[in-house]
Design a protein around this motif. Sequence first.
Motif, PDB file in Angstrom:
ATOM      1  N   UNK A 191       0.829  -1.205   0.000  1.00 53.01           N
ATOM      2  CA  UNK A 191       0.000   0.000   0.000  1.00 53.01           C
ATOM      3  C   UNK A 191       0.862   1.252   0.000  1.00 53.01           C
ATOM      4  N   UNK A 192       1.968   1.230   0.765  1.00 48.40           N
ATOM      5  CA  UNK A 192       2.866   2.385   0.773  1.00 48.40           C
ATOM      6  C   UNK A 192       3.462   2.608  -0.618  1.00 48.40           C
ATOM      7  N   UNK A 193       3.815   1.532  -1.285  1.00 50.32           N
ATOM      8  CA  UNK A 193       4.359   1.648  -2.639  1.00 50.32           C
ATOM      9  C   UNK A 193       3.322   2.250  -3.582  1.00 50.32           C
ATOM     10  N   UNK A 194       2.061   1.831  -3.448  1.00 54.03           N
ATOM     11  CA  UNK A 194       0.991   2.360  -4.286  1.00 54.03           C
ATOM     12  C   UNK A 194       0.777   3.849  -4.007  1.00 54.03           C
ATOM     13  N   UNK A 195       0.829   4.228  -2.733  1.00 54.91           N
ATOM     14  CA  UNK A 195       0.677   5.638  -2.357  1.00 54.91           C
ATOM     15  C   UNK A 195       1.791   6.473  -2.978  1.00 54.91           C
ATOM     16  N   UNK A 196       3.005   5.953  -2.969  1.00 51.65           N
ATOM     17  CA  UNK A 196       4.136   6.667  -3.576  1.00 51.65           C
ATOM     18  C   UNK A 196       3.906   6.863  -5.082  1.00 51.65           C
ATOM     19  N   UNK A 197       3.362   5.855  -5.732  1.00 50.81           N
ATOM     20  CA  UNK A 197       3.122   5.967  -7.173  1.00 50.81           C
ATOM     21  C   UNK A 197       1.982   6.937  -7.461  1.00 50.81           C
ATOM     22  N   UNK A 198       0.975   6.963  -6.595  1.00 52.67           N
ATOM     23  CA  UNK A 198      -0.102   7.944  -6.744  1.00 52.67           C
ATOM     24  C   UNK A 198       0.465   9.353  -6.630  1.00 52.67           C
ATOM     25  N   UNK A 199       1.317   9.579  -5.638  1.00 47.90           N
ATOM     26  CA  UNK A 199       1.923  10.900  -5.469  1.00 47.90           C
ATOM     27  C   UNK A 199       2.799  11.278  -6.664  1.00 47.90           C
ATOM     28  N   UNK A 200       3.446  10.296  -7.261  1.00 50.58           N
ATOM     29  CA  UNK A 200       4.242  10.563  -8.450  1.00 50.58           C
ATOM     30  C   UNK A 200       3.379  11.034  -9.614  1.00 50.58           C
ATOM     31  N   UNK A 201       2.221  10.396  -9.789  1.00 48.03           N
ATOM     32  CA  UNK A 201       1.284  10.799 -10.852  1.00 48.03           C
ATOM     33  C   UNK A 201       0.740  12.198 -10.572  1.00 48.03           C
ATOM     34  N   UNK A 202       0.409  12.463  -9.310  1.00 41.02           N
ATOM     35  CA  UNK A 202      -0.096  13.786  -8.935  1.00 41.02           C
ATOM     36  C   UNK A 202       0.929  14.861  -9.270  1.00 41.02           C
ATOM     37  N   UNK A 205      -2.069  11.844   6.236  1.00 38.78           N
ATOM     38  CA  UNK A 205      -1.174  12.923   5.829  1.00 38.78           C
ATOM     39  C   UNK A 205      -0.168  12.537   4.778  1.00 38.78           C
ATOM     40  N   UNK A 206      -0.453  11.499   4.005  1.00 38.08           N
ATOM     41  CA  UNK A 206       0.482  11.027   2.991  1.00 38.08           C
ATOM     42  C   UNK A 206       0.130  11.495   1.579  1.00 38.08           C
ATOM     43  N   UNK A 207      -1.123  11.902   1.354  1.00 35.97           N
ATOM     44  CA  UNK A 207      -1.569  12.435   0.064  1.00 35.97           C
ATOM     45  C   UNK A 207      -2.273  13.753   0.326  1.00 35.97           C
ATOM     46  N   UNK A 208      -2.002  14.727  -0.513  1.00 38.31           N
ATOM     47  CA  UNK A 208      -2.589  16.062  -0.349  1.00 38.31           C
ATOM     48  C   UNK A 208      -4.115  16.023  -0.454  1.00 38.31           C
ATOM     49  N   UNK A 209      -4.767  16.801   0.382  1.00 38.42           N
ATOM     50  CA  UNK A 209      -6.227  16.907   0.340  1.00 38.42           C
ATOM     51  C   UNK A 209      -6.703  17.651  -0.892  1.00 38.42           C
ATOM     52  N   UNK A 210      -5.844  18.460  -1.506  1.00 36.27           N
ATOM     53  CA  UNK A 210      -6.254  19.265  -2.656  1.00 36.27           C
ATOM     54  C   UNK A 210      -5.844  18.658  -3.989  1.00 36.27           C
ATOM     55  N   UNK A 211      -5.182  17.505  -3.960  1.00 36.59           N
ATOM     56  CA  UNK A 211      -4.608  16.960  -5.191  1.00 36.59           C
ATOM     57  C   UNK A 211      -5.621  16.211  -6.046  1.00 36.59           C
ATOM     58  N   UNK A 212      -6.629  15.596  -5.454  1.00 34.40           N
ATOM     59  CA  UNK A 212      -7.597  14.795  -6.203  1.00 34.40           C
ATOM     60  C   UNK A 212      -8.974  15.416  -6.007  1.00 34.40           C
ATOM     61  N   UNK A 213      -9.624  15.751  -7.113  1.00 35.58           N
ATOM     62  CA  UNK A 213     -10.870  16.519  -7.070  1.00 35.58           C
ATOM     63  C   UNK A 213     -12.102  15.632  -7.150  1.00 35.58           C
ATOM     64  N   UNK A 214     -13.154  16.087  -6.484  1.00 35.81           N
ATOM     65  CA  UNK A 214     -14.499  15.578  -6.714  1.00 35.81           C
ATOM     66  C   UNK A 214     -15.226  16.712  -7.434  1.00 35.81           C
ATOM     67  N   UNK A 215     -15.379  16.581  -8.748  1.00 34.89           N
ATOM     68  CA  UNK A 215     -15.911  17.688  -9.540  1.00 34.89           C
ATOM     69  C   UNK A 215     -17.429  17.700  -9.594  1.00 34.89           C
ATOM     70  N   UNK A 216     -18.072  16.793  -8.872  1.00 38.13           N
ATOM     71  CA  UNK A 216     -19.534  16.740  -8.916  1.00 38.13           C
ATOM     72  C   UNK A 216     -20.180  17.301  -7.656  1.00 38.13           C
TER      73      UNK A 216
END
Length: 297
Positions: free
Chosen positions: A14-25, A71-82
């Motif tokens: 899961x930590x590895x996946x979180x790191x990859x998500x942050x890389x995409x962000x 606190x590992x992924x930013x609250x503003x990085x992924x949007x809910x646009x609906x």
Amino acid sequence: MKIAYKEINFRSASRNLIDQVNGIIREYEVMGYSLTLRQVYYQLVSRDVIPNTERSYKNLGSIISDARMAGLISWTAIEDRTRNLRSNSHWSSPASIIRSAAASFAFDKWEDQEHYVEVWVEKDALIGVVGQICEELDVPHFSCRGYVSQSEMWVAGRRLRSEEDQGRQTVILHLGDHDPSGKDMSRDILDRLETFETSPIFRRLALNMDQIEEYSPPPNPTKLTDARAKGYIADYGNECWELDALRPDVIGRLIRSHVTEYCDLDKLAKAREREEKARDLLYRVSDNWEEIEGDYR
């Protein structure tokens, strides 16, 4: 913005996946894009990080939710646009409203163009991606949310007819999923606009088979419950593809390249120059508001 609200112990996978998500962000922040959960998911699928399954999607959503709480992924990085809060605007002074007006002031930069262009996108979740390039080019854009309602289609027909009555050729650029209903929505839009006595140039920008072959977005099984599935499968087989799976920068380039086909770029540049001069005037008024206000005391 990363804020931790509770401590969570993640497994190494899961930590590895979180790191990859942050890389995409980070990758997309550099380009000026924010992403939805669905777009992050498809980026991970296309990079062979996770499988393309509903279970995988739900698992990713849970991990991202927990990572935000930790606190590992930013609250503003992924949007809910609906889901968005709406409220009235407020200002601290007359000078502040003038400065706000200056920031948003805009001429219709297509007023002297021969074409009137609108960009329509099937999904509300992609309006942020589409809106970024459309706002830059000063092109109206519209979220269809699937099949467009009769009332909204009638309004669109009246709007396009008004432009045509002024001697301009109207253009609709449509983006949707490559699946039974997504493909049919393009047909439906054109048919109903013609019913309402308009004659737009209609182009389906995406998702098309040549783009699927070029960008290889991850496929999904075609839903057999869709009433249009039989005809779709006969033409394209048992796989379908979501527009969300295209990279946001690819969508932006598609829109830019097609919009500019119908735009006199010299006229657009001159309109932007006039706009900047008018905006500068408003900023000067705001900066000197106290002096102006003193004349009326």
